[in-house]
Structure formats: structure tokens, C-alpha cells
Write a protein that holds these residues in place. Structure first.
Motif, PDB file in Angstrom:
ATOM      1  N   GLN A 155       0.822  -1.205   0.000  1.00 22.91           N
ATOM      2  CA  GLN A 155       0.000   0.000   0.000  1.00 22.91           C
ATOM      3  C   GLN A 155       0.861   1.262   0.000  1.00 22.91           C
ATOM      4  OE1 GLN A 155      -3.318  -0.177  -0.418  1.00 22.91           O
ATOM      5  NE2 GLN A 155      -3.263   2.038  -0.684  1.00 22.91           N
ATOM      6  N   ILE A 158       1.892   1.813  -3.551  1.00 21.90           N
ATOM      7  CA  ILE A 158       0.757   2.315  -4.328  1.00 21.90           C
ATOM      8  C   ILE A 158       0.544   3.805  -4.080  1.00 21.90           C
ATOM      9  CG2 ILE A 158      -1.762   2.187  -4.577  1.00 21.90           C
ATOM     10  CD1 ILE A 158      -1.496  -0.839  -4.033  1.00 21.90           C
ATOM     11  N   GLU A 159       0.574   4.213  -2.823  1.00 14.54           N
ATOM     12  CA  GLU A 159       0.342   5.621  -2.500  1.00 14.54           C
ATOM     13  C   GLU A 159       1.451   6.511  -3.035  1.00 14.54           C
ATOM     14  OE1 GLU A 159      -2.434   6.803  -1.369  1.00 14.54           O
ATOM     15  OE2 GLU A 159      -3.210   4.746  -1.292  1.00 14.54           O
ATOM     16  N   ARG A 162       1.014   6.463  -7.079  1.00 14.58           N
ATOM     17  CA  ARG A 162      -0.284   6.818  -7.668  1.00 14.58           C
ATOM     18  C   ARG A 162      -0.256   8.147  -8.429  1.00 14.58           C
ATOM     19  NH1 ARG A 162      -4.973   4.620  -6.209  1.00 14.58           N
ATOM     20  NH2 ARG A 162      -4.218   4.087  -4.101  1.00 14.58           N
ATOM     21  N   MET A 179       3.607   0.013  -9.139  1.00 13.41           N
ATOM     22  CA  MET A 179       2.277   0.110  -8.542  1.00 13.41           C
ATOM     23  C   MET A 179       1.435  -1.116  -8.885  1.00 13.41           C
ATOM     24  SD  MET A 179      -0.473   3.218  -8.950  1.00 13.41           S
ATOM     25  CE  MET A 179      -2.171   3.048  -8.404  1.00 13.41           C
ATOM     26  N   ALA A 182       2.495  -4.064  -6.854  1.00 14.25           N
ATOM     27  CA  ALA A 182       1.996  -3.912  -5.486  1.00 14.25           C
ATOM     28  C   ALA A 182       0.505  -4.239  -5.413  1.00 14.25           C
ATOM     29  CB  ALA A 182       2.255  -2.487  -5.000  1.00 14.25           C
ATOM     30  N   GLN A 183      -0.239  -3.856  -6.433  1.00 11.62           N
ATOM     31  CA  GLN A 183      -1.664  -4.194  -6.464  1.00 11.62           C
ATOM     32  C   GLN A 183      -1.865  -5.700  -6.532  1.00 11.62           C
ATOM     33  OE1 GLN A 183      -2.695  -1.758  -9.867  1.00 11.62           O
ATOM     34  NE2 GLN A 183      -3.668  -0.194  -8.586  1.00 11.62           N
ATOM     35  N   GLN A 188      -5.383  -7.259  -5.987  1.00 12.07           N
ATOM     36  CA  GLN A 188      -6.180  -6.350  -6.827  1.00 12.07           C
ATOM     37  C   GLN A 188      -5.862  -6.614  -8.303  1.00 12.07           C
ATOM     38  OE1 GLN A 188      -5.218  -2.412  -5.363  1.00 12.07           O
ATOM     39  NE2 GLN A 188      -5.916  -2.865  -3.292  1.00 12.07           N
ATOM     40  N   ALA A 192      -4.639  -4.050 -11.368  1.00  9.43           N
ATOM     41  CA  ALA A 192      -3.300  -4.274 -11.901  1.00  9.43           C
ATOM     42  C   ALA A 192      -3.343  -4.527 -13.404  1.00  9.43           C
ATOM     43  CB  ALA A 192      -2.639  -5.448 -11.179  1.00  9.43           C
TER      44      ALA A 192
END
Length: 236
Positions: A155, A158-159, A162, A179, A182-183, A188, A192
Motif C-alpha cells: 500500500q 501504491i500511495e 499513484r 504500482m 503492489a496491487q 487487486q 493491476a
């Protein structure tokens, strides 16, 4: 020959007016002449100082450029230890370009030594420097995240990525790939897959990265194979 009355009056008035202006200027210079002269001297000194400062800046920039080139020459010859003193000095430069380049080079040397933590700290120092251009800061954040990737929570990755992993961004490829991975680690898959598809269609991304994105998007059920260019029929 006497002048007509009107002409004599005009000449007299003009002479009086000129005498009044001379007297007024004389009073002005008596009162303010020294201050005006001092102000002119100050302005000339300031202008001369500015020209000298500009000259010194150009000289200093030239010296730093030579030191950077010498450090790169040493690195190309495998003399990393000899290049370190110059890089350490340039990393404190007041010129953003030389400072950032020196810090990036120091970080790359640490990466070659597999010192991921040390390299990440160098990149972070640029990413957190609000005084440099956003392009430098964004690149530093991407490289910092790449160095820390295996130790970061998905996470967090991702942050961080983003804002950069968006269509039209020059960082979509490198930031988007981290990213998307990581998803995937968070399960996710749909998000992704869409992101890999965007990377695959990004003509500004490196070819090798786009090819990986095509493969990953396909695995995740997203058709990201670029359409072949349309063939134009010859005109008749």
C-alpha cells in the motif's frame, strides 16, 4: 529697430522663465546634489558588484563541471574511491543540477555495492528537497521506491506511485509497473491488469517495459496487444 510690444513682452517672459528654472535647479542641487551623487555611486557599485558576482558564478560553474567530468572519468576507469571526494563536495553544491547529479551518482555506487538502504537514503534526500525541480524529485522518488521495494508494504508503494502512474505522465512506465505489482500483492488483479494495459499502450515507455506489460496484462485478462497499423490502399 525696436521690437513690437507683443514680441518684447514674450522675450521678457521667456528670459524670466529661464532665469527662474536656473535658480530652481541651483537650489535643488544645493540641497540634494550630494544625495543624488551618492545614490548614483551606490547604483554603479551595485551594478559592478552584480557583474562581478555573475562572473564568479560562471567561473564556479565551470570549475564544478570540470570536477564532475573528472569524477565520471574516474568512475569509468573503475576508480570509485578516487571519485568519492569530488562527488561528496559536489553533493553540497548550491547549483541544483550538479548537486542532484552528484547525489544520484553516489546512490548508484551504493547500488553497485548492494547497499539498498544507503542508496534509498540518497534518493530520498533529493525527493524531499522542495528547492529542486519536480522532475528531479519525481525521478528520485521512483528510484528510492525501487531500492526499497522489497521492504515496503504494497500500500505504501501504491500511495507513492499513484500520482505518477497516470496516462500522459512521463513516469507511467516505471511508476506504473511498481504500482501494478503492489496491487497484485494485495490481490487487486483487475486494477493491476488495467494499469499494465495502460503501460503497454504508452508509446513513451521503453520497449522492454511495454513488452512485459503486454504479457502481464494478457495473464490478467486484459488485451493490451497493440493493433497493427492500418494499411493504406494505393490511390487509383
Amino acid at each position: 529697430m525696436a521690437l513690437p510690444p507683443n514680441a518684447s513682452t514674450e522675450v521678457f517672459i521667456r528670459e524670466v522663465d529661464e532665469e527662474y528654472r536656473r535658480e530652481r535647479m541651483a537650489r535643488f542641487w544645493q540641497r540634494w546634489g550630494k544625495a543624488v551623487a551618492a545614490a548614483v555611486v551606490v547604483l554603479l557599485l551595485a551594478f559592478g558588484g552584480w557583474l562581478y558576482w555573475q562572473h564568479r558564478q560562471r567561473e564556479a560553474a565551470g570549475v564544478e563541471g570540470e570536477r564532475m567530468q573528472a569524477a565520471f572519468d574516474q568512475l569509468s576507469q573503475g576508480q570509485a574511491a578516487q571519485a568519492q571526494p569530488a562527488l561528496a563536495e559536489l553533493a553540497q553544491s548550491k547549483r541544483d543540477g550538479y548537486r542532484v547529479l552528484a547525489i544520484f551518482t553516489q546512490a548508484d555506487i551504493l547500488l553497485q555495492k548492494n547497499d539498498l538502504k544507503g542508496a534509498a537514503a540518497k534518493f530520498a534526500s533529493v525527493a524531499n528537497d522542495t528547492g529542486v525541480d519536480d522532475a528531479f524529485r519525481n525521478l528520485a522518488l521512483i528510484r528510492q521506491t525501487a531500492a526499497e521495494f522489497e521492504t515496503l508494504k504494497p500500500q505504501v508503494v501504491i500511495e507513492r506511485m499513484r500520482p505518477l502512474a497516470v496516462p500522459g505522465s512521463p513516469w507511467l512506465g516505471s511508476a506504473g509497473e511498481m504500482m501494478a505489482v503492489a496491487q497484485l500483492r494485495l490481490g487487486q488483479r483487475a486494477a493491476a491488469g488495467q494499469l499494465f494495459g495502460q503501460i503497454a499502450r504508452d508509446e513513451g515507455a521503453p520497449a522492454s517495459l511495454r513488452q512485459r506489460a503486454v504479457q502481464m496484462a494478457g495473464v490478467l485478462g486484459v488485451d493490451a496487444v497493440p493493433a497493427p497499423p492500418a494499411v493504406q490502399e494505393p490511390s487509383r
